[in-house]
Design a protein around this motif. Sequence first.
Motif, PDB file in Angstrom:
ATOM      1  N   GLN A 107      45.376  26.089 -24.972  1.00  0.00           N
ATOM      2  CA  GLN A 107      45.703  26.965 -24.157  1.00  0.00           C
ATOM      3  C   GLN A 107      46.359  26.144 -23.413  1.00  0.00           C
ATOM      4  OE1 GLN A 107      42.928  26.866 -24.632  1.00  0.00           O
ATOM      5  NE2 GLN A 107      41.964  27.297 -22.823  1.00  0.00           N
ATOM      6  N   ASN A 108      47.125  26.973 -22.839  1.00  0.00           N
ATOM      7  CA  ASN A 108      47.899  26.114 -21.220  1.00  0.00           C
ATOM      8  C   ASN A 108      48.854  24.705 -21.062  1.00  0.00           C
ATOM      9  OD1 ASN A 108      47.497  28.848 -20.223  1.00  0.00           O
ATOM     10  ND2 ASN A 108      45.099  28.018 -19.175  1.00  0.00           N
ATOM     11  N   ASN A 109      49.446  24.361 -21.828  1.00  0.00           N
ATOM     12  CA  ASN A 109      50.637  23.048 -22.216  1.00  0.00           C
ATOM     13  C   ASN A 109      51.753  23.748 -22.544  1.00  0.00           C
ATOM     14  OD1 ASN A 109      48.315  20.959 -22.701  1.00  0.00           O
ATOM     15  ND2 ASN A 109      47.135  22.018 -24.480  1.00  0.00           N
ATOM     16  N   GLN A 110      52.492  22.218 -23.187  1.00  0.00           N
ATOM     17  CA  GLN A 110      53.446  22.535 -23.290  1.00  0.00           C
ATOM     18  C   GLN A 110      54.071  22.112 -24.562  1.00  0.00           C
ATOM     19  OE1 GLN A 110      55.666  20.020 -20.885  1.00  0.00           O
ATOM     20  NE2 GLN A 110      54.936  20.567 -18.618  1.00  0.00           N
ATOM     21  N   ILE A 111      53.518  23.019 -25.887  1.00  0.00           N
ATOM     22  CA  ILE A 111      53.223  22.636 -26.986  1.00  0.00           C
ATOM     23  C   ILE A 111      54.875  23.113 -27.973  1.00  0.00           C
ATOM     24  CG2 ILE A 111      52.112  22.769 -29.235  1.00  0.00           C
ATOM     25  CD1 ILE A 111      49.392  22.816 -27.720  1.00  0.00           C
ATOM     26  N   GLU A 112      56.001  22.516 -28.688  1.00  0.00           N
ATOM     27  CA  GLU A 112      56.312  22.784 -29.153  1.00  0.00           C
ATOM     28  C   GLU A 112      57.053  23.605 -30.574  1.00  0.00           C
ATOM     29  OE1 GLU A 112      60.040  20.702 -27.115  1.00  0.00           O
ATOM     30  OE2 GLU A 112      59.621  21.639 -25.356  1.00  0.00           O
ATOM     31  N   GLU A 113      55.595  21.971 -31.500  1.00  0.00           N
ATOM     32  CA  GLU A 113      55.587  21.992 -32.323  1.00  0.00           C
ATOM     33  C   GLU A 113      54.472  22.289 -33.273  1.00  0.00           C
ATOM     34  OE1 GLU A 113      57.880  18.937 -35.406  1.00  0.00           O
ATOM     35  OE2 GLU A 113      57.746  18.027 -33.753  1.00  0.00           O
ATOM     36  N   ILE A 114      54.060  22.504 -34.095  1.00  0.00           N
ATOM     37  CA  ILE A 114      52.891  22.240 -34.804  1.00  0.00           C
ATOM     38  C   ILE A 114      53.427  20.744 -36.081  1.00  0.00           C
ATOM     39  CG2 ILE A 114      50.846  23.119 -35.689  1.00  0.00           C
ATOM     40  CD1 ILE A 114      51.154  25.676 -34.723  1.00  0.00           C
ATOM     41  N   LYS A 115      53.221  20.206 -36.362  1.00  0.00           N
ATOM     42  CA  LYS A 115      53.092  19.100 -37.520  1.00  0.00           C
ATOM     43  C   LYS A 115      52.552  19.335 -38.448  1.00  0.00           C
ATOM     44  CE  LYS A 115      55.486  15.677 -34.014  1.00  0.00           C
ATOM     45  NZ  LYS A 115      55.809  14.665 -34.096  1.00  0.00           N
ATOM     46  N   ALA A 116      53.042  19.569 -39.651  1.00  0.00           N
ATOM     47  CA  ALA A 116      52.425  18.704 -41.012  1.00  0.00           C
ATOM     48  C   ALA A 116      50.817  18.118 -41.014  1.00  0.00           C
ATOM     49  CB  ALA A 116      53.150  18.945 -42.484  1.00  0.00           C
ATOM     50  N   GLY A 117      49.910  18.643 -41.502  1.00  0.00           N
ATOM     51  CA  GLY A 117      48.865  17.864 -41.588  1.00  0.00           C
ATOM     52  C   GLY A 117      48.047  17.196 -40.626  1.00  0.00           C
ATOM     53  N   VAL A 118      48.131  18.346 -39.005  1.00  0.00           N
ATOM     54  CA  VAL A 118      47.169  18.527 -38.518  1.00  0.00           C
ATOM     55  C   VAL A 118      45.996  18.886 -38.241  1.00  0.00           C
ATOM     56  CG1 VAL A 118      49.397  17.937 -36.169  1.00  0.00           C
ATOM     57  CG2 VAL A 118      48.802  19.903 -37.283  1.00  0.00           C
ATOM     58  N   PHE A 119      45.740  19.944 -39.257  1.00  0.00           N
ATOM     59  CA  PHE A 119      45.294  20.717 -39.818  1.00  0.00           C
ATOM     60  C   PHE A 119      44.010  20.505 -40.718  1.00  0.00           C
ATOM     61  CE2 PHE A 119      47.110  24.123 -36.991  1.00  0.00           C
ATOM     62  CZ  PHE A 119      46.544  23.485 -36.287  1.00  0.00           C
ATOM     63  N   ASP A 120      44.626  19.042 -42.100  1.00  0.00           N
ATOM     64  CA  ASP A 120      44.230  18.591 -43.537  1.00  0.00           C
ATOM     65  C   ASP A 120      42.740  18.411 -43.234  1.00  0.00           C
ATOM     66  OD1 ASP A 120      46.745  19.283 -43.716  1.00  0.00           O
ATOM     67  OD2 ASP A 120      47.163  17.004 -44.019  1.00  0.00           O
ATOM     68  N   ASN A 121      42.398  18.034 -42.093  1.00  0.00           N
ATOM     69  CA  ASN A 121      40.745  17.799 -41.733  1.00  0.00           C
ATOM     70  C   ASN A 121      39.694  19.764 -41.708  1.00  0.00           C
ATOM     71  OD1 ASN A 121      41.746  14.857 -42.092  1.00  0.00           O
ATOM     72  ND2 ASN A 121      41.372  14.785 -40.086  1.00  0.00           N
ATOM     73  N   VAL A 122      40.292  19.638 -41.399  1.00  0.00           N
ATOM     74  CA  VAL A 122      39.467  21.456 -40.792  1.00  0.00           C
ATOM     75  C   VAL A 122      40.485  22.816 -41.639  1.00  0.00           C
ATOM     76  CG1 VAL A 122      38.434  20.499 -38.939  1.00  0.00           C
ATOM     77  CG2 VAL A 122      41.268  21.463 -38.895  1.00  0.00           C
ATOM     78  N   THR A 123      40.855  22.617 -43.337  1.00  0.00           N
ATOM     79  CA  THR A 123      41.579  23.422 -43.955  1.00  0.00           C
ATOM     80  C   THR A 123      40.415  24.664 -43.591  1.00  0.00           C
ATOM     81  OG1 THR A 123      41.129  22.542 -45.466  1.00  0.00           O
ATOM     82  CG2 THR A 123      43.374  21.976 -44.518  1.00  0.00           C
ATOM     83  N   ASP A 124      38.927  23.886 -44.138  1.00  0.00           N
ATOM     84  CA  ASP A 124      38.441  25.934 -44.536  1.00  0.00           C
ATOM     85  C   ASP A 124      37.173  25.364 -43.430  1.00  0.00           C
ATOM     86  OD1 ASP A 124      36.997  23.318 -45.027  1.00  0.00           O
ATOM     87  OD2 ASP A 124      36.034  23.608 -46.949  1.00  0.00           O
ATOM     88  N   GLY A 125      37.380  24.691 -43.040  1.00  0.00           N
ATOM     89  CA  GLY A 125      36.047  24.309 -41.925  1.00  0.00           C
ATOM     90  C   GLY A 125      36.035  25.561 -39.690  1.00  0.00           C
ATOM     91  N   LEU A 126      37.916  25.031 -39.005  1.00  0.00           N
ATOM     92  CA  LEU A 126      38.145  25.837 -38.292  1.00  0.00           C
ATOM     93  C   LEU A 126      37.974  27.386 -37.879  1.00  0.00           C
ATOM     94  CD1 LEU A 126      39.309  24.760 -35.708  1.00  0.00           C
ATOM     95  CD2 LEU A 126      41.758  25.655 -36.480  1.00  0.00           C
ATOM     96  N   ARG A 127      37.359  27.609 -37.051  1.00  0.00           N
ATOM     97  CA  ARG A 127      36.894  28.529 -37.218  1.00  0.00           C
ATOM     98  C   ARG A 127      38.009  29.800 -35.851  1.00  0.00           C
ATOM     99  NH1 ARG A 127      35.222  28.141 -40.997  1.00  0.00           N
ATOM    100  NH2 ARG A 127      33.238  28.257 -42.035  1.00  0.00           N
ATOM    101  N   TRP A 128      38.267  29.195 -34.417  1.00  0.00           N
ATOM    102  CA  TRP A 128      39.110  29.722 -33.158  1.00  0.00           C
ATOM    103  C   TRP A 128      40.095  28.593 -33.404  1.00  0.00           C
ATOM    104  CZ3 TRP A 128      35.057  31.423 -29.346  1.00  0.00           C
ATOM    105  CH2 TRP A 128      34.763  31.978 -29.496  1.00  0.00           C
ATOM    106  N   LEU A 129      40.814  28.782 -33.190  1.00  0.00           N
ATOM    107  CA  LEU A 129      42.654  28.747 -33.114  1.00  0.00           C
ATOM    108  C   LEU A 129      43.128  28.910 -31.661  1.00  0.00           C
ATOM    109  CD1 LEU A 129      44.464  26.206 -33.358  1.00  0.00           C
ATOM    110  CD2 LEU A 129      45.242  27.390 -34.957  1.00  0.00           C
ATOM    111  N   ILE A 130      43.206  28.201 -30.425  1.00  0.00           N
ATOM    112  CA  ILE A 130      43.626  29.957 -29.421  1.00  0.00           C
ATOM    113  C   ILE A 130      44.738  28.296 -28.973  1.00  0.00           C
ATOM    114  CG2 ILE A 130      43.220  30.397 -27.274  1.00  0.00           C
ATOM    115  CD1 ILE A 130      40.708  30.962 -29.049  1.00  0.00           C
ATOM    116  N   LEU A 131      45.750  29.473 -28.934  1.00  0.00           N
ATOM    117  CA  LEU A 131      47.561  28.724 -28.801  1.00  0.00           C
ATOM    118  C   LEU A 131      48.113  29.087 -27.979  1.00  0.00           C
ATOM    119  CD1 LEU A 131      48.413  27.682 -31.988  1.00  0.00           C
ATOM    120  CD2 LEU A 131      47.909  26.330 -30.692  1.00  0.00           C
ATOM    121  N   ASP A 132      47.662  30.090 -26.815  1.00  0.00           N
ATOM    122  CA  ASP A 132      48.006  30.879 -26.045  1.00  0.00           C
ATOM    123  C   ASP A 132      48.752  29.996 -24.626  1.00  0.00           C
ATOM    124  OD1 ASP A 132      47.448  32.889 -27.295  1.00  0.00           O
ATOM    125  OD2 ASP A 132      45.477  33.092 -25.773  1.00  0.00           O
TER     126      ASP A 132
END
Length: 374
Positions: A107-132
């Motif tokens: 949260q609270n960044n200037q993110i404009e893009e979510i590129k391919a591959g950034v979640f490849d290591n946690v596809t089944d493990g990530l529980r919370w994703l906060i992008l506000d």
Amino acid sequence: MVSKNETHTEHHTVLTYWPSTPRTQRVRTADVMFPLRVPLLAVLVSVALCQYYDYEYQPNYMQGPSGPNCNQECDCPIHFPTAMYCDSRKLKFVPVVPTGIKYLYLQNNQIEEIKAGVFDNVTDGLRWLILDNNQITNAKIAKGTIDKLTGLEKLFFSYNNLTEPVVPPSKSLDELKIMHNKLSKFPSGLLTDKENLTSINLQHNQLTSDAIVGAFKGPKKLLSLDMSHNKLKKLPAGVPASLEILYADYNDIDSVGAGYLNKMHSLKYLRISNNKLVDSGLPAGVFNVTSLLELDLSFNKLQSIPEINEQLQQLYLQANEISKFDLASFCKYITPVNYSHLNHLRLDGNNVTHSSMPPDTSNCLRQLSDVIFE
């Protein structure tokens, strides 16, 4: 009220949210002795932040040193090795997430893009994703990112620039927040397999009634739905019978369909304030349901008090055009065991005063502790 507390023992993160807060709740700081005021203020600020963000936020100095399993742009406290804090760092894109991370704060960044591959290591493990509080658009979310997160439980995507919802394939998703975006559609079928989803918050978007047809038929355990500050002309159709909280303040609703609430046997809190409701748009007894505890119809165009059930406890009718206090709206019969359980009633901003109350009011509204006319 519905409250929820979840504790993740791996890194001692506590999630707390209160979908409904009583409109009559008051904090009397004058009753607190002076030496306690500073600690009390700190507690209130902490609670307010927790309610706003819906997740625990720990400043950098409280996190401790970062562990080795972390992206260099972020911090992964050694005491909380499954959490990665990347918030408030002026990031322009989502960093690659290492294996083992379950809770990701962006949260609270200037993110404009979510590129391919950034979640490849946690596809089944990530529980919370906060992008506000970023600048993300649908066009800049690459395929193979959020659409690969099969274990996600909470997705917070508020204060971005989405025009349509982003929903992960996870069947474990229990909370979805996409507030303050530019959503203009919510295609049916997106939530079909989301049987564990309990809370949806879509306030402050551009959704119309036609744009959400069939959107909420999937979640069989849904408890809270907030559609405030949109462009609805009627209450959402097809919501599950499990729903306890429905907020639709600040829309263009002018009527409620006959029998709308009859299928919602668990509904306790209904808010339709700041709409365009008129008497002709409310069928007789439409709000006379036993489950309802709080009903907010303030800031509409009603000329009479609608019929309510004796079990209702809080009724807000301020800023309408009501000119008559009809006791039959509250009590069909008045006996030692038949009377209204209403505690709080607001009628200020109407054309009625205390003198408008019939002589038998005290027998009908015998539990009324707070009534406001002016």
